[in-house]
Design a protein around this motif. Structure first.
Motif, short mmCIF file in Angstrom:
data_model
loop_
_atom_site.label_atom_id
_atom_site.label_comp_id
_atom_site.label_asym_id
_atom_site.label_seq_id
_atom_site.Cartn_x
_atom_site.Cartn_y
_atom_site.Cartn_z
N ALA A 101 -87.17 58.53 61.53
CA ALA A 101 -88.04 58.16 62.64
C ALA A 101 -87.50 58.71 63.95
N LEU A 102 -86.17 58.60 64.14
CA LEU A 102 -85.54 59.14 65.34
C LEU A 102 -85.71 60.64 65.43
N TRP A 103 -85.55 61.34 64.29
CA TRP A 103 -85.74 62.79 64.24
C TRP A 103 -87.17 63.15 64.64
N GLY A 104 -88.15 62.41 64.11
CA GLY A 104 -89.55 62.67 64.44
C GLY A 104 -89.86 62.42 65.90
N ILE A 105 -89.26 61.38 66.46
CA ILE A 105 -89.46 61.07 67.89
C ILE A 105 -88.90 62.21 68.75
N GLY A 106 -87.73 62.72 68.34
CA GLY A 106 -87.13 63.84 69.08
C GLY A 106 -88.02 65.07 69.06
N ILE A 107 -88.59 65.38 67.90
CA ILE A 107 -89.50 66.53 67.78
C ILE A 107 -90.73 66.33 68.66
N ALA A 108 -91.31 65.12 68.59
CA ALA A 108 -92.51 64.82 69.37
C ALA A 108 -92.22 64.94 70.87
N TYR A 109 -91.04 64.49 71.28
CA TYR A 109 -90.67 64.53 72.70
C TYR A 109 -90.57 65.98 73.19
N ILE A 110 -89.91 66.84 72.40
CA ILE A 110 -89.74 68.24 72.79
C ILE A 110 -91.09 68.95 72.87
N ILE A 111 -91.96 68.69 71.90
CA ILE A 111 -93.29 69.30 71.91
C ILE A 111 -94.08 68.83 73.13
N PHE A 112 -94.05 67.53 73.38
CA PHE A 112 -94.77 66.96 74.53
C PHE A 112 -94.24 67.53 75.84
N LYS A 113 -92.90 67.65 75.95
CA LYS A 113 -92.30 68.18 77.16
C LYS A 113 -92.73 69.61 77.42
N ASN A 114 -92.78 70.42 76.36
CA ASN A 114 -93.20 71.82 76.51
C ASN A 114 -94.65 71.93 76.93
N ILE A 115 -95.48 71.04 76.41
CA ILE A 115 -96.89 71.03 76.80
C ILE A 115 -97.03 70.70 78.28
N ILE A 116 -96.29 69.69 78.73
CA ILE A 116 -96.33 69.29 80.15
C ILE A 116 -95.85 70.43 81.04
N ILE A 117 -94.77 71.10 80.62
CA ILE A 117 -94.24 72.21 81.41
C ILE A 117 -95.26 73.34 81.53
N LYS A 118 -95.95 73.64 80.45
CA LYS A 118 -96.97 74.69 80.48
C LYS A 118 -98.11 74.31 81.44
N TYR A 133 -94.30 85.80 80.56
CA TYR A 133 -94.59 84.50 79.97
C TYR A 133 -95.88 84.60 79.17
N GLY A 134 -95.88 83.95 77.98
CA GLY A 134 -97.10 83.88 77.18
C GLY A 134 -97.12 84.87 76.03
N ILE A 135 -97.72 84.49 74.91
CA ILE A 135 -97.83 85.35 73.74
C ILE A 135 -99.26 85.86 73.58
N VAL A 136 -100.22 84.93 73.55
CA VAL A 136 -101.63 85.31 73.38
C VAL A 136 -102.13 86.09 74.58
N ASN A 137 -101.76 85.62 75.76
CA ASN A 137 -102.20 86.27 77.00
C ASN A 137 -100.99 86.49 77.90
N PRO A 138 -100.16 87.50 77.57
CA PRO A 138 -98.91 87.70 78.35
C PRO A 138 -99.18 88.03 79.80
N LYS A 139 -98.35 87.47 80.65
CA LYS A 139 -98.50 87.68 82.09
C LYS A 139 -97.11 87.67 82.71
N ILE A 140 -96.99 88.27 83.87
CA ILE A 140 -95.73 88.24 84.60
C ILE A 140 -95.91 87.35 85.82
N LEU A 141 -95.14 86.28 85.86
CA LEU A 141 -95.19 85.36 86.99
C LEU A 141 -94.41 85.97 88.15
N ILE A 142 -95.02 86.02 89.30
CA ILE A 142 -94.35 86.59 90.48
C ILE A 142 -94.56 85.70 91.68
N ASN A 143 -93.79 85.93 92.71
CA ASN A 143 -93.98 85.29 94.00
C ASN A 143 -94.02 86.42 95.02
N GLU A 144 -95.18 86.66 95.58
CA GLU A 144 -95.36 87.81 96.47
C GLU A 144 -94.46 87.73 97.70
#
Length: 238
Positions: free
Chosen positions: A15-32, A80-91
């Motif tokens: 259960a702890l292992w599953g919670i850890g996996i779910a947390y990492i997936i959720f965190k990556n979604i939020i970051i995106k 960044y990105g696989i399906v739609n690769p883009k380069i993040l910049i700051n002008e």
């Protein structure tokens, strides 16, 4: 005792292992989502940067559409990105640099695409989610990401003139010295703490023709090490 062992090893730890996996997936979604929200998608990119990007794509013989996206919290360019690769910049950040220096930055980022690093990073994220509890996983990840940077440098300078190698290295040093990544960018872009690896990278850039094959061997060695983590040993989890 038998019941307690059953509870711990067959219920609590999985259960702890599953919670850890779910947390990492959720965190990556939020970051995106954060990156998508903070990206100025509707702002027209200065034609100067688009022109430099197309020139770099031609040098690397890249035909796929890779667009520039202005990101207000981002400074140094990052692909960044696989399906739609883009380069993040700051002008605003890029305004400090010459066209030549910007081309070196874009060459490095496009070399990540050329070297299939976007797919490798995605694989690393999957392995990280599965093996979040394994300390060796993070050690191997750091080594692989160092090799990823070296491989990108190798690809970039291979498509530059020999006399440009020094300027490329100086630009990399200048960019690393001025970079200011947010913590979430470091995670989602799979960046490493490159400041403790500057000497190695610049040395490899300077002697790239001689060490090109060595860089490739290092990459394959690291990949072979991390690939072993794809096999989940049930005893290490439960």
């Amino acid at each position: 005792n038998a019941y307690m062992k059953y509870t711990i090893f067959d219920i609590m730890l999985p259960a702890l292992w599953g919670i850890g996996i779910a947390y990492i997936i959720f965190k990556n979604i939020i970051i995106k989502i954060i990156i998508a929200v903070t990206s100025k998608k509707n702002k027209k990119i200065n034609e100067r940067y688009n022109t430099i990007l197309e020139e770099c794509k031609n040098k690397l013989k890249i035909k796929r559409k890779i667009r520039l996206v202005n990101q207000k919290n981002k400074e140094t360019p990052a692909i960044y990105g696989i399906v739609n690769p883009k380069i993040l910049i700051n002008e605003e950040f890029l305004e400090k640099y010459s066209n030549e220096e910007i081309s070196y930055m874009f060459m490095h980022e496009l070399s990540h695409y050329k070297g299939f690093d976007l797919y490798l990073n995605f694989l690393l994220k999957i392995i990280n989610a599965i093996h979040w509890f394994n300390p060796f996983c993070y050690i191997f990840f750091k080594r692989i990401r160092q090799d990823i940077e070296l491989k990108a440098d190798s690809i970039a300078i291979k498509n530059l003139k020999v006399e440009d190698n020094k300027n490329y290295a100086l630009t990399i040093i200048k960019v690393l010295a001025n970079r200011n990544y947010k913590s979430y960018e470091t995670e989602v872009l799979n960046l490493i703490e490159i400041q403790d690896d500057n000497q190695r990278r610049i040395y490899m850039i300077k002697f790239a023709p001689k060490f090109k094959e060595k860089v490739i061997r290092l990459s394959f060695l690291s990949i072979s090490l991390i690939s072993s983590l794809l096999i989940i040993d049930r005893k290490s989890v439960v």
